[in-house]
Structure formats: C-alpha cells, structure tokens
Design a protein around this motif. Sequence first.
Motif, PDB file in Angstrom:
ATOM      1  N   ASP A 241       0.807  -1.220   0.000  1.00 52.33           N
ATOM      2  CA  ASP A 241       0.000   0.000   0.000  1.00 52.33           C
ATOM      3  C   ASP A 241       0.843   1.274   0.000  1.00 52.33           C
ATOM      4  O   ASP A 241       0.769   2.087  -0.918  1.00 52.33           O
ATOM      5  CB  ASP A 241      -0.961   0.003   1.196  1.00 52.33           C
ATOM      6  CG  ASP A 241      -2.104  -0.989   1.012  1.00 52.33           C
ATOM      7  OD1 ASP A 241      -2.312  -1.443  -0.129  1.00 52.33           O
ATOM      8  OD2 ASP A 241      -2.785  -1.292   2.016  1.00 52.33           O
ATOM      9  N   LEU A 242       1.613   1.489   1.074  1.00 51.87           N
ATOM     10  CA  LEU A 242       2.421   2.708   1.198  1.00 51.87           C
ATOM     11  C   LEU A 242       3.804   2.351   1.740  1.00 51.87           C
ATOM     12  O   LEU A 242       3.919   1.579   2.699  1.00 51.87           O
ATOM     13  CB  LEU A 242       1.762   3.715   2.146  1.00 51.87           C
ATOM     14  CG  LEU A 242       0.379   4.247   1.760  1.00 51.87           C
ATOM     15  CD1 LEU A 242      -0.188   5.108   2.893  1.00 51.87           C
ATOM     16  CD2 LEU A 242       0.437   5.047   0.471  1.00 51.87           C
ATOM     17  N   VAL A 243       4.836   2.912   1.126  1.00 54.09           N
ATOM     18  CA  VAL A 243       6.205   2.673   1.572  1.00 54.09           C
ATOM     19  C   VAL A 243       6.859   4.007   1.896  1.00 54.09           C
ATOM     20  O   VAL A 243       6.804   4.957   1.104  1.00 54.09           O
ATOM     21  CB  VAL A 243       7.038   1.933   0.501  1.00 54.09           C
ATOM     22  CG1 VAL A 243       8.465   1.719   0.998  1.00 54.09           C
ATOM     23  CG2 VAL A 243       6.391   0.606   0.139  1.00 54.09           C
ATOM     24  N   PHE A 244       7.469   4.088   3.085  1.00 53.61           N
ATOM     25  CA  PHE A 244       8.221   5.258   3.511  1.00 53.61           C
ATOM     26  C   PHE A 244       9.632   4.821   3.888  1.00 53.61           C
ATOM     27  O   PHE A 244       9.891   3.634   4.120  1.00 53.61           O
ATOM     28  CB  PHE A 244       7.575   5.916   4.737  1.00 53.61           C
ATOM     29  CG  PHE A 244       6.268   6.594   4.454  1.00 53.61           C
ATOM     30  CD1 PHE A 244       6.207   7.961   4.263  1.00 53.61           C
ATOM     31  CD2 PHE A 244       5.090   5.858   4.375  1.00 53.61           C
ATOM     32  CE1 PHE A 244       4.996   8.593   3.995  1.00 53.61           C
ATOM     33  CE2 PHE A 244       3.874   6.471   4.106  1.00 53.61           C
ATOM     34  CZ  PHE A 244       3.831   7.843   3.918  1.00 53.61           C
ATOM     35  N   TYR A 245      10.543   5.793   3.940  1.00 59.27           N
ATOM     36  CA  TYR A 245      11.876   5.540   4.487  1.00 59.27           C
ATOM     37  C   TYR A 245      12.088   6.527   5.615  1.00 59.27           C
ATOM     38  O   TYR A 245      11.787   7.720   5.475  1.00 59.27           O
ATOM     39  CB  TYR A 245      12.973   5.706   3.436  1.00 59.27           C
ATOM     40  CG  TYR A 245      14.324   5.210   3.909  1.00 59.27           C
ATOM     41  CD1 TYR A 245      14.664   3.860   3.788  1.00 59.27           C
ATOM     42  CD2 TYR A 245      15.254   6.067   4.489  1.00 59.27           C
ATOM     43  CE1 TYR A 245      15.886   3.385   4.233  1.00 59.27           C
ATOM     44  CE2 TYR A 245      16.478   5.604   4.938  1.00 59.27           C
ATOM     45  CZ  TYR A 245      16.793   4.264   4.816  1.00 59.27           C
ATOM     46  OH  TYR A 245      18.006   3.780   5.263  1.00 59.27           O
ATOM     47  N   ASN A 246      12.592   6.032   6.742  1.00 58.42           N
ATOM     48  CA  ASN A 246      12.895   6.914   7.865  1.00 58.42           C
ATOM     49  C   ASN A 246      14.414   7.073   7.961  1.00 58.42           C
ATOM     50  O   ASN A 246      15.139   6.115   8.208  1.00 58.42           O
ATOM     51  CB  ASN A 246      12.341   6.362   9.172  1.00 58.42           C
ATOM     52  CG  ASN A 246      12.481   7.364  10.313  1.00 58.42           C
ATOM     53  OD1 ASN A 246      13.577   7.606  10.795  1.00 58.42           O
ATOM     54  ND2 ASN A 246      11.368   7.959  10.715  1.00 58.42           N
ATOM     55  N   PHE A 247      14.878   8.308   7.753  1.00 55.87           N
ATOM     56  CA  PHE A 247      16.311   8.569   7.697  1.00 55.87           C
ATOM     57  C   PHE A 247      16.966   8.544   9.066  1.00 55.87           C
ATOM     58  O   PHE A 247      18.177   8.360   9.166  1.00 55.87           O
ATOM     59  CB  PHE A 247      16.560   9.920   7.010  1.00 55.87           C
ATOM     60  CG  PHE A 247      16.218   9.903   5.552  1.00 55.87           C
ATOM     61  CD1 PHE A 247      17.127   9.442   4.618  1.00 55.87           C
ATOM     62  CD2 PHE A 247      14.972  10.323   5.108  1.00 55.87           C
ATOM     63  CE1 PHE A 247      16.814   9.411   3.271  1.00 55.87           C
ATOM     64  CE2 PHE A 247      14.644  10.299   3.764  1.00 55.87           C
ATOM     65  CZ  PHE A 247      15.568   9.835   2.833  1.00 55.87           C
ATOM     66  N   LYS A 248      16.206   8.740  10.108  1.00 56.94           N
ATOM     67  CA  LYS A 248      16.770   8.663  11.454  1.00 56.94           C
ATOM     68  C   LYS A 248      16.960   7.201  11.872  1.00 56.94           C
ATOM     69  O   LYS A 248      17.972   6.847  12.471  1.00 56.94           O
ATOM     70  CB  LYS A 248      15.885   9.415  12.446  1.00 56.94           C
ATOM     71  CG  LYS A 248      15.888  10.924  12.245  1.00 56.94           C
ATOM     72  CD  LYS A 248      15.048  11.619  13.295  1.00 56.94           C
ATOM     73  CE  LYS A 248      15.110  13.133  13.135  1.00 56.94           C
ATOM     74  NZ  LYS A 248      16.409  13.694  13.513  1.00 56.94           N
ATOM     75  N   MET A 249      15.958   6.375  11.556  1.00 51.36           N
ATOM     76  CA  MET A 249      16.074   4.953  11.891  1.00 51.36           C
ATOM     77  C   MET A 249      16.883   4.178  10.856  1.00 51.36           C
ATOM     78  O   MET A 249      17.283   3.048  11.095  1.00 51.36           O
ATOM     79  CB  MET A 249      14.679   4.324  12.000  1.00 51.36           C
ATOM     80  CG  MET A 249      13.848   4.802  13.147  1.00 51.36           C
ATOM     81  SD  MET A 249      12.369   3.764  13.396  1.00 51.36           S
ATOM     82  CE  MET A 249      11.380   4.221  11.959  1.00 51.36           C
ATOM     83  N   LYS A 250      17.060   4.794   9.671  1.00 53.47           N
ATOM     84  CA  LYS A 250      17.758   4.145   8.552  1.00 53.47           C
ATOM     85  C   LYS A 250      17.089   2.821   8.189  1.00 53.47           C
ATOM     86  O   LYS A 250      17.729   1.776   8.100  1.00 53.47           O
ATOM     87  CB  LYS A 250      19.238   3.934   8.894  1.00 53.47           C
ATOM     88  CG  LYS A 250      20.039   5.215   9.040  1.00 53.47           C
ATOM     89  CD  LYS A 250      21.513   4.935   9.285  1.00 53.47           C
ATOM     90  CE  LYS A 250      22.339   6.211   9.253  1.00 53.47           C
ATOM     91  NZ  LYS A 250      21.907   7.197  10.256  1.00 53.47           N
ATOM     92  N   ARG A 251      15.793   2.893   7.939  1.00 54.29           N
ATOM     93  CA  ARG A 251      15.057   1.695   7.568  1.00 54.29           C
ATOM     94  C   ARG A 251      13.783   2.060   6.824  1.00 54.29           C
ATOM     95  O   ARG A 251      13.254   3.165   6.970  1.00 54.29           O
ATOM     96  CB  ARG A 251      14.730   0.846   8.787  1.00 54.29           C
ATOM     97  CG  ARG A 251      13.789   1.484   9.785  1.00 54.29           C
ATOM     98  CD  ARG A 251      13.456   0.499  10.891  1.00 54.29           C
ATOM     99  NE  ARG A 251      14.426   0.500  11.966  1.00 54.29           N
ATOM    100  CZ  ARG A 251      14.816  -0.584  12.630  1.00 54.29           C
ATOM    101  NH1 ARG A 251      14.323  -1.761  12.312  1.00 54.29           N
ATOM    102  NH2 ARG A 251      15.687  -0.511  13.615  1.00 54.29           N
ATOM    103  N   PHE A 252      13.324   1.105   5.998  1.00 52.86           N
ATOM    104  CA  PHE A 252      12.037   1.260   5.329  1.00 52.86           C
ATOM    105  C   PHE A 252      10.915   0.950   6.315  1.00 52.86           C
ATOM    106  O   PHE A 252      11.061   0.085   7.196  1.00 52.86           O
ATOM    107  CB  PHE A 252      11.943   0.321   4.124  1.00 52.86           C
ATOM    108  CG  PHE A 252      12.814   0.726   2.972  1.00 52.86           C
ATOM    109  CD1 PHE A 252      12.396   1.690   2.072  1.00 52.86           C
ATOM    110  CD2 PHE A 252      14.058   0.141   2.785  1.00 52.86           C
ATOM    111  CE1 PHE A 252      13.194   2.073   1.002  1.00 52.86           C
ATOM    112  CE2 PHE A 252      14.873   0.510   1.724  1.00 52.86           C
ATOM    113  CZ  PHE A 252      14.442   1.484   0.835  1.00 52.86           C
ATOM    114  N   VAL A 253       9.819   1.664   6.150  1.00 56.70           N
ATOM    115  CA  VAL A 253       8.621   1.406   6.949  1.00 56.70           C
ATOM    116  C   VAL A 253       7.464   1.265   5.970  1.00 56.70           C
ATOM    117  O   VAL A 253       7.160   2.199   5.227  1.00 56.70           O
ATOM    118  CB  VAL A 253       8.326   2.550   7.944  1.00 56.70           C
ATOM    119  CG1 VAL A 253       7.106   2.210   8.797  1.00 56.70           C
ATOM    120  CG2 VAL A 253       9.547   2.810   8.835  1.00 56.70           C
ATOM    121  N   ILE A 254       6.854   0.076   5.934  1.00 54.50           N
ATOM    122  CA  ILE A 254       5.749  -0.164   5.013  1.00 54.50           C
ATOM    123  C   ILE A 254       4.431  -0.173   5.783  1.00 54.50           C
ATOM    124  O   ILE A 254       4.366  -0.636   6.922  1.00 54.50           O
ATOM    125  CB  ILE A 254       5.944  -1.474   4.219  1.00 54.50           C
ATOM    126  CG1 ILE A 254       5.928  -2.692   5.126  1.00 54.50           C
ATOM    127  CG2 ILE A 254       7.248  -1.428   3.435  1.00 54.50           C
ATOM    128  CD1 ILE A 254       6.058  -4.013   4.366  1.00 54.50           C
TER     129      ILE A 254
END
Length: 348
Positions: A241-254
């Motif tokens: 559905d939706l994919v984000f990247y978090n630069f602080k956690m250095k990981r993808f969040v779906i």
Amino acid sequence: MEKNKLQHLNITTDKLFDDIRNIIEQGRRQAYAAAGQAAIMTYWNVGRRIVEEEQQGESRAAYGSKLIPALAYRLSVEYGSGYGKRNLAYYRKFYLEFNNLEILHTHVQNLSWSHIRRLLSVSNIQAREWYMKAAAENMWSFKELERNISTQYYERRLAKQLGNRTLPMPQPEHIDPLEYIKNPMVAEFMGFQQDTKFSESELEQALIDNLEKFIMELGRGFAFVERQQHIVTDTTDFYIDLVFYNFKMKRFVIFELKTHKLTHQDIGQLDMYVRMYDDLMKEEEDNPTIGVLLCTDTDDTIAKYSVLHGNEQLFAAKYMAYMPTEEELARVIEQQKRFFLEQHGMEE
C-alpha cells in the motif's frame, strides 16, 4: 551594440537585485528570530524577578497576591498590554516551570512566545520537556505544536507505552522504532466524518491527498517512497500500500491499510511483505524493515497468539479518522497500550 550593453546591464541588475533582496530577507528573518528569542528571555527574567521578590522575608502570601496587580498597573502604562496582570502571571509561571536556564537556552532558538504559552498548559513535566525539545529540533510551527499536544502525541508513542520495561533484543544502532511508531494514529485531516464508510482505496487516496499532514502525524525523519509499490517474485506480483523511508532509523517502513478490525490474515500478509522487502529491496546498510498495519481496531488475542507476538518488526495500530475528545483519546491510548504489552508478553 548599445542595445546589447543595455540588455547585459539589465541582466546584471536583475541578478544583483535578487541577491540583495535575498540578503535583506535573510537578515529580516534572523532579526525576527533574534527578537523573538530576546523577548522570551526578557519574559523569563521578569518572571524570575517576581518570584525572587515573592520569596523574600517571612510569609509573603498576602503581599504576593497584591504584587502582580500593582506591577501590572505601572508597567502596562509605560510598556503596554504585554505587561498587564494576565501576562505577568504567565511570565511568573514560565520561570517556575522552566527554571533551568541551560535547557531553555538549548531549545528556545526555534520557539516563539506562543509556543511557550502552549507548553505551559502541559501539566506533565516529562511530556512538557519532550514537546519543547521536539518542537525546537523539528521546527514545529505553533499550529503543529498545538495539534501534537491536543492529540497527545507524547502519550501515543509506543516508547512511552512501554514505560520502563525493555524488549528482549536491543534495536540496531540504538535507534528505537518505538519512538517513531504511535498507537493510536489520529488522522482527522483525511476529512472523513466519525461514522463515514470508506473503502481501502479511498483511505489510501485520502492519506496521499494529505501526505504532508500524514508525514507530520508519522513524526520525525519520514520520507515518502511509493504508493502500491510493485514487488515481483518468481511466481507472483505483490503491491504494498504505502512505503516510507525513515532517515533517522535508517530503515524502510511499510504500511498496509485496512478498513476493518485486525485479523490474523492481515498480520500474516504484513509479515510476508516485510520478509520480502528485507530480501528483495533493503540495502545492506539499511536496518531491518518495519511493517505497520493500520486498522479500525486491534485485538488482544491476535497480539498474543499470532506471528505479531514478540515480533520486533511488525506493529498494528488503530487509526482514528476523526478528532476524538481528550477523554476518548486517553481511553483509547490505554486500550492500545494493553494491546502492545500483550504483543510482547508483558503485564502492566
């Protein structure tokens, strides 16, 4: 020849004009920010002086009750309504609530007096300091701070709901996802009424249409990657559905979106997507992918007996497509806290 010289002069003048205008605008912004900081420190020092006067000598109760009105009468004549009785009481409270000058100097740079006044309404000391730090670091506007306080952002963080307990496995690089995942999520910006019926595609579209506000609700460091991201395996095509990247956690969040209560099938699907993403999309330098399932309600049984149980990469969160009352939101936060602790086999 003269025409070419004139054109060249116009181009040069235009560029010079733009450069000087940018310098002036930057200077004005800096002057405005500096004036705001100076005003805040002036108010703090006024509050400090009032408190010091109140605390002198023997019992000052009767004296103290008359001090601010008397000061306000004289100061407002000379300096205007900014030093009236009500504002002097705010300055006094400001000093009492934020009497650590070192902390104040650290975070006051990006805050206005309106920010400070709103922070003074937060009774929980830990929450107030967290909001102040977050507002300064992330340059929240007053409107953003107002919304985050009214939607109990601090209390909705899973890190807060975990309390002093620790999960079995430390997070990579000590970047705790629980600081970034909230349950419940408040999404009144989508424009749905409390009893509105909508499909998953309509929910997704509403979030995309309000992407900036959705990212603000998600919190720090999130960047949008893709909608309905196509993942191809040897045998099947999948769409996340939706994919984000978090630069602080250095990981993808779906994110997977559902318009019903949490089911074990939903969790199974999300688990598969997270495993696929780690295998097919994640780079070596990225931390493990996180999957968040947004649903209309959670279920303690599923938290205890499904693959969600004890999983550090899977989360389910209730979303509220309307702005709840303060009391309603507090009840839901407690309910979701129990769900989260059940997921990790912990008791309150």
